[in-house]
Write an enzyme that holds these catalytic residues in place. Structure first.
Site, PDB file in Angstrom:
ATOM      1  N   SER A 388     -16.306   2.662  12.667  1.00  0.00           N
ATOM      2  CA  SER A 388     -14.970   3.309  12.924  1.00  0.00           C
ATOM      3  C   SER A 388     -14.245   2.853  14.110  1.00  0.00           C
ATOM      4  CB  SER A 388     -15.269   4.836  12.767  1.00  0.00           C
ATOM      5  OG  SER A 388     -15.975   5.391  13.768  1.00  0.00           O
ATOM      6  N   VAL A 507     -13.757  10.320  22.049  1.00  0.00           N
ATOM      7  CA  VAL A 507     -14.229  10.920  20.907  1.00  0.00           C
ATOM      8  C   VAL A 507     -15.454   9.971  20.560  1.00  0.00           C
ATOM      9  CG1 VAL A 507     -12.216  11.724  19.891  1.00  0.00           C
ATOM     10  CG2 VAL A 507     -12.954   9.551  19.220  1.00  0.00           C
ATOM     11  N   GLU A 508     -16.466  10.597  19.578  1.00  0.00           N
ATOM     12  CA  GLU A 508     -17.686  10.466  19.276  1.00  0.00           C
ATOM     13  C   GLU A 508     -18.720   9.719  20.513  1.00  0.00           C
ATOM     14  OE1 GLU A 508     -17.566   7.125  16.268  1.00  0.00           O
ATOM     15  OE2 GLU A 508     -16.636   8.351  14.831  1.00  0.00           O
ATOM     16  N   GLY A 509     -18.687  10.629  21.590  1.00  0.00           N
ATOM     17  CA  GLY A 509     -19.301  10.339  22.718  1.00  0.00           C
ATOM     18  C   GLY A 509     -18.578   9.703  23.665  1.00  0.00           C
TER      19      GLY A 509
END
Length: 839
Positions: A388, A507-509
């Site tokens: 993504s 985001v996502e880490g």
């Protein structure tokens, strides 16, 4: 002189034995022969019977002792058992969440880098970009059409929400179900196709790509597809694929951001009433924030920690992290107001609930999957994080390159295009490198996921590296555009990327965490050839079986470490001339050899760092961050070489490959040097300086002349510029700001020779260029240019003025936004401040 010869002989034998991964008896024989030669006077230029002496006698005793270590039982008692007890006593226990994260992903080319001797055939065997006809048609058809529909100014400024027509289009064409299988009503596209589709949309609008990305990333759709019950799949997947259900996934809370495993959202197994009958279920209390698509969602995926105090489901009270599906209209579910992340238009907001009862079959996978939520999330994230954000960051970098090269060729100052000024040439060269490198790594990583891999370490480094490089690319684009970039409005094609770059970083880490805690720390365990086996062995409750496993792993680890010392020192002494390189690389052998050398050095430093710091590695985040950078540079540069081969080795791209490789190796060295110079053990620090940097610095940044060459390749329309920016949205509409750029660039290039004649006349004073004068007509009248050239210049000038123009507004166009703004919700309990006490 004899002592020098002895030292050379010992070093040569040690390097040879170490690189050959020799066993104890081979070391004893090899060193014994050198000792015998010394005692026989061969290093003094004379031969005689061995003169042993007391020191020589001790040396031979040591060599015999070394040789006896080849006997398994002797080695086990003398070395392995003490090491096993020592490591078992000091090694901190791996937590359940850490264990699940380690087990979640697969090991791929990252293991080759950690090995110090990468097998290049494995990387070259990864498929190039391949799409099915259906996937290509979707990329060129509905995706292109969606991009044409987008008015990013209207979305992010006027409406600050996703327009209904955009929602309707993505639902109708199946964008929300790309990863859902065809069996369940989805498109069933490959990871490569998803990556390219998301990238094309991202090149047009970061807001719009977000509403497509989230359902196709970590969330209910993927979780149900992989872990759901047959009933859940049959009910939800067709509805998610068609957009009848809009999903969101609630993981982050006020107290559990990056450390999601400490979440305070809890569920208790109990009995309650659902649809008029008593059933076993879960009573939930939670408080989540930052949930993308939350305000628009109809289906909430919720992560929480489950407890079973009455032992209804199992004998364990703390069952673990669990994931459930909850319709957002279910009684007790509260969907809060919207957050405004960096001024974004995509829906994002909090949700919460208190004592909300749900039946047990709402758990994804049903009762058998309670407590398995963290494993499920980590397995999905290991693959999803590779797709993504790297896809959108790569497309963003390519877009920054495309618009900046056009603008730098169109915009003139001091009588020439600004792109030909060295000060602007420098950021343009960085943009070329970033676009090429990001796309190279994106394509390789997506291909790995497409063939079933879940590269957790590579996905982590891809996430933080591509988004950080996009941040730099956006800043470079702003610098090149100057005032044109900072004035917002309908014609500003950079502002939306600038606003939303921090979202991708976070985001996502968050990158700061992903770089310093996840990439290397997880990679050291999962990708190291022996370390994880040793950890598993010492934590085996069966001591006998654990010792047996530790013996095999520890012996291999010792040989591996010695081989790294010998191999790194040898390749650094010989400047990598004898390092491994695949055959048939058409002039790239030198770069392959330097990457093999870099891998040796990385493996050595990484191995010593883990071995000597052990459990303290988690708090040495500056070191682990630098090692993550070093690992990243080897991987990304390796992907650059693969991309060049996959693209058919276009001759014009060689300069770009050389530029990217030189800079990648330089950044690798800086990261490794920073690790060595800050190593906490002074003795090891000194040893590493000698082994890794025997002659000082190895690598330097790419020279300025090479940067100038690659910029010249992209300052005009052509195949290099198109190849560097492939698979992004490129408009040809003169009423679209980016389409106007493309049209103007072609016109300006066509008028270049006439422009040069005009500039000479202006410098000579025969033509004066001021507002209110027809200087082009004057030049034509003076015979400086022809009438056809004058017409071409007028067209180019008209288009150029449109390109460099900036938007301006009447006060009343802007002030209503401030007059209508809601009062600050800071401090009150209406849920305007996400994360406040829900009571």
């Amino acid at each position: 002189m004899a002592l020098i010869l002895l030292l050379i002989a010992l070093v040569a034998v040690a390097i040879a034995l170490g690189m050959a991964r020799a066993g104890p008896w081979q070391w004893a024989v090899g060193l014994g022969l050198v000792t015998l030669a010394w005692q026989c006077g061969l290093f003094h230029g004379e031969a005689h019977l061995p003169d042993i002496g007391f020191l020589g006698f001790l040396t031979w005793l040591g060599l015999i002792a070394l040789g006896t270590l080849s006997v398994a039982e002797v080695r086990r008692r003398a070395v392995v058992q003490p090491a096993f007890k020592l490591v078992r006593g000091i090694l901190p226990k791996v937590s359940d969440t850490e264990q699940q994260a380690l087990d979640a992903g697969t090991v791929g080319f990252d293991a080759e880098i950690f090995s110090g001797t990468p097998d290049w055939t494995k990387l070259r065997a990864v498929p190039p970009i391949v799409l099915t006809p259906e996937e290509r048609a979707f990329l060129d058809g509905p995706t292109e059409e969606l991009c044409r529909m987008i008015d990013h100014w209207q979305i992010r400024h006027a409406e600050r929400r996703m327009p209904p027509e955009i929602w309707d289009f993505v639902k109708a064409h199946g964008f929300l179900g790309m990863l859902i299988s065809k069996e369940h009503g989805g498109l069933g596209f490959s990871a490569q196709a998803q990556s390219l589709i998301l990238g094309k949309i991202a090149s047009r609008s970061p807001d719009v790509v977000t509403i497509v990305m989230v359902p196709n990333s970590l969330g209910p759709g993927e979780l149900i597809e992989k872990y759901g019950t047959e009933e859940q799949k049959a009910h939800y997947l067709p509805r998610l694929a068609s957009g009848r259900e809009v999903p969101c996934f609630a993981l982050t809370g006020p107290t559990s951001g990056s450390d999601a495993a400490t979440m305070r959202d809890i569920g208790t197994v109990t009995k309650g009433e659902h649809e008029g009958r008593e059933t076993v279920g879960i009573r939930l209390t939670w408080d989540k924030r930052y949930i993308t698509l939350g305000p628009e969602a109809t289906l909430l995926g919720l992560a929480f920690r489950l407890f079973d105090p009455d032992k209804i489901l199992s004998e364990v009270e703390d069952v673990g992290i669990t994931v459930a599906l909850i319709p957002t209209k279910h009684p007790g579910v509260n969907i809060g107001r919207r957050h405004l992340p960096s001024g974004a238009a995509f829906p994002n907001g909090p949700n919460w609930g208190t004592d909300v009862f749900i039946p047990i079959d709402w758990v994804i996978g049903g009762e058998k999957m309670v407590g398995q939520g963290w494993r499920m999330l980590m397995e999905c994230l290991a693959a999803g994080r590779a797709i993504s954000l790297p896809s959108s960051a790569t497309a963003g970098a390519k877009t920054m390159l495309r618009v900046s090269t056009a603008y730098a060729r169109i915009r003139r100052q001091f009588g020439l295009p600004v792109g030909r000024m060295e000060g602007v040439e420098e950021p343009l060269a960085r943009l070329v490198e970033t676009a090429y490198v990001n796309e190279a790594a994106r394509a390789v990583t997506a291909a790995m996921v497409s063939r079933g891999e879940r590269p957790s370490v590579i996905s982590a480094l891809m996430k933080y590296q591509t988004t950080e490089r996009l941040r730099r690319a956006v800043n470079d684009a702003f610098d090149i555009h100057g005032g044109r970039a900072i004035c917002d409005g309908p014609s500003n094609y950079l502002q939306s990327a600038y606003q939303l770059v921090p979202v991708g970083i976070t985001v996502e880490g968050a990158n700061i965490l992903t770089r310093t805690l996840i990439t290397f720390a997880q990679g050291a365990l999962r990708s190291h050839p022996y370390l994880y086996k040793e950890v598993q062995a010492v934590q085996n409750p069966d001591s006998t079986e654990g010792l047996r496993a530790f013996d095999a792993a520890f012996g291999g680890h010792v040989v591996f470490s010695i081989a790294n010392v010998a191999g790194a020192f040898f390749h650094n002494l010989t400047l990598g001339l004898f390092a491994e390189a695949p055959k048939g690389t058409d002039g790239l052998e030198a770069i392959y050899k330097q990457l093999s050398r870099a891998s040796r050095n990385f493996a050595l430093v990484a191995d010593l760092t883990v071995a000597l710091l052990g459990g303290g590695l988690k708090v040495k985040q500056k070191l682990t961050g630098r090692l993550a950078d070093a690992l990243s540079e080897i991987y990304l540069t390796s992907c650059v070489l693969k991309r060049f081969e996959d693209d058919g080795r276009p001759e014009q791209d060689r300069a770009i490959v050389a530029f990217a490789a030189a800079n990648g190796l330089h950044r690798f060295e800086e990261a490794l040097r920073g690790t060595v110079e800050n190593f906490p053990n002074p003795a090891v620090r000194a040893l590493l300086r000698v082994i890794v940097f025997p002659f000082g610095r190895h690598y330097y940044p790419a020279p300025d002349e090479l940067g100038a060459r690659i910029v010249r390749l992209v300052l005009a329309p052509g195949e290099v510029r198109d190849r560097l920016t492939r698979d992004i949205y490129v408009s040809d509409d003169p009423d679209d700001p980016t389409g106007l750029l493309e049209i103007t660039l072609k016109k300006v290039v066509a008028a270049e020779q006439a422009e040069k004649k005009l500039e000479r006349a202006i410098r000579a004073g025969t033509v004066r260029r001021y507002h209110g004068r027809d200087w082009i007509g004057e030049a034509a009248d003076a015979g400086t240019i022809t009438e056809s050239e004058a017409q071409l210049l007028r067209e180019a000038e008209t288009l150029t003025q449109r390109v460099i123009a900036v938007d301006h507004f009447a006060p009343e166009e802007l002030m209503p936004h401030y007059r209508k703004a809601a009062p600050s919700s800071l401090g009150h309990n209406s849920r305007g401040l996400a994360g406040a006490d829900p009571s």
